[in-house]
Design an enzyme around this catalytic site. Structure first.
Site, PDB file in Angstrom:
ATOM      1  CG  HIS A  64      -0.322   0.069   2.533  1.00  0.00           C
ATOM      2  ND1 HIS A  64       0.495  -0.916   3.045  1.00  0.00           N
ATOM      3  CD2 HIS A  64      -0.383   1.031   3.502  1.00  0.00           C
ATOM      4  CE1 HIS A  64       0.892  -0.575   4.257  1.00  0.00           C
ATOM      5  NE2 HIS A  64       0.380   0.603   4.553  1.00  0.00           N
ATOM      6  CG  HIS A  66      -0.106   4.257   4.988  1.00  0.00           C
ATOM      7  ND1 HIS A  66      -0.933   3.413   5.698  1.00  0.00           N
ATOM      8  CD2 HIS A  66      -0.816   5.419   4.828  1.00  0.00           C
ATOM      9  CE1 HIS A  66      -2.084   4.029   5.951  1.00  0.00           C
ATOM     10  NE2 HIS A  66      -2.036   5.232   5.435  1.00  0.00           N
ATOM     11  CG  ASP A  68       4.959   2.583   7.380  1.00  0.00           C
ATOM     12  OD1 ASP A  68       4.052   3.020   6.662  1.00  0.00           O
ATOM     13  OD2 ASP A  68       4.777   1.702   8.244  1.00  0.00           O
ATOM     14  CG  HIS A 141      -4.123  -0.407   6.161  1.00  0.00           C
ATOM     15  ND1 HIS A 141      -3.883  -0.533   7.517  1.00  0.00           N
ATOM     16  CD2 HIS A 141      -3.199   0.477   5.704  1.00  0.00           C
ATOM     17  CE1 HIS A 141      -2.860   0.227   7.852  1.00  0.00           C
ATOM     18  NE2 HIS A 141      -2.432   0.856   6.781  1.00  0.00           N
ATOM     19  CG  HIS A 270       4.055  -3.181  10.554  1.00  0.00           C
ATOM     20  ND1 HIS A 270       3.110  -2.545  11.316  1.00  0.00           N
ATOM     21  CD2 HIS A 270       4.288  -2.372   9.497  1.00  0.00           C
ATOM     22  CE1 HIS A 270       2.774  -1.405  10.753  1.00  0.00           C
ATOM     23  NE2 HIS A 270       3.481  -1.268   9.636  1.00  0.00           N
TER      24      HIS A 270
END
Length: 305
Positions: A64, A66, A68, A141, A270
């Site tokens: 995805h 994001h 990070d 998410h 994570h």
């Protein structure tokens, strides 16, 4: 196959953990390769501490958008180009990954000198290279997010050479055809079916690499029966509600999924930056209480599949 973890922290890097990136080393005897799953900030620097470099990458899978999981990608692509590597690279990811790459390269006056293909995925099979298949699963998410299931094709069973020799078949080209399960005709007119002389096929290895997710229906299908499941454990069981509200999973939820999916092994990653080494061991203990075959990934951990 083996997994090399380049980054195991959630959201932001810590002194001991970089943000998310995982190498999948494809240890095929004739067609080896290296794939990258997610590319958080600093991923190319982490690769300097391994036997691999960006030029060896054939495919990159982004879960995805994001930061990070993504912000290391433009720099890695540029460094790969500056090194003069001519080999093609394919990037897979959700809607928007093509625009992200194009925009960052354009605004920074950068480019790639190698063939770069970008595939924006949806749920379903996204790749079959003849040796293995990759399937994307839509997760839960705030941003469109995928997990990837990689399954090797089954390998043919061993050829019973002793039995073939006893049947009058001499080693050579005929063995190759029989190994492929074909029927061959001998000089004396007899027909030999290779399938009759093959041991059962050897099941290919499988791994499920999750992006960020709260518990969801697709998670079970993604993980079902794999040899190794790589899944986030962002927060401990006492913070489950907070984890879920942000599209993440707790230790308890991750371990329960591993048990229900009957996976061979769970690898935790994570990890929230709130946890020091002692806290990480507590996370591991919470998972092992539910699913004993659990390992905690650190940066540069290597796990066979």
């Amino acid at each position: 196959m083996e997994l090399i973890f380049l980054g195991t922290s959630a959201g932001v890097p810590t002194r001991s953990r970089n943000v998310t990136a995982i190498l999948l080393h494809l240890q095929h005897p004739t067609q080896p390769g290296v794939w990258l799953f997610d590319c958080g900030e600093g991923t190319q620097h982490q690769m300097l501490n391994t036997a691999f470099h960006p030029g060896k990458l054939e495919r990159i899978f982004i879960s995805h958008l994001h930061g990070d999981h993504l912000f290391g990608l433009p720099g890695l692509l540029c460094s790969r180009s500056m090194a003069g590597n001519p080999h093609p690279l394919t990037v897979y990811g959700p809607q928007g990954v093509r625009e992200f790459i194009a925009t960052t390269l354009r605004l920074s006056g950068s480019w790639t000198d190698f063939p770069l293909q970008i595939e924006e995925v949806s749920a379903g099979d996204i790749l079959d290279d003849g040796l293995r298949k990759v399937t994307a699963f839509r997760l839960e998410h705030p941003l469109e997010c995928y997990g990837y299931r990689v399954v090797e094709h089954d390998k043919p069973g061993a050829l019973n050479a002793r039995a073939l020799k006893a049947a009058g078949v001499t080693p050579g080209p005929l063995f190759q055809a029989l190994k492929a399960g074909k029927t061959v005709t001998l000089a004396d007119g007899r027909q030999i079916n290779g399938a009759d002389y093959l041991a059962p096929a050897v099941a290919g290895k499988s791994v499920a690499i999750f992006g960020d997710t709260a518990p969801c229906e697709a998670a079970l299908a993604l993980a079902q029966g794999v040899d190794v499941m790589v899944h986030e454990t962002t927060l401990d069981a006492s913070m489950e509600e907070k984890a879920n509200s942000r599209g993440h999973s707790s230790t308890r939820q991750t371990a329960t999924l591993a048990r229900e999916a009957a996976v061979g092994r769970l690898i935790m990653t994570h990890i929230s930056s709130r946890y020091d080494d002692k806290g990480c061991q507590r996370l591991l203990a919470e998972c092992r209480a539910i699913f004993p075959a659990t390992e905690l990934a650190y940066d540069f951990s290597v796990f066979p599949v």
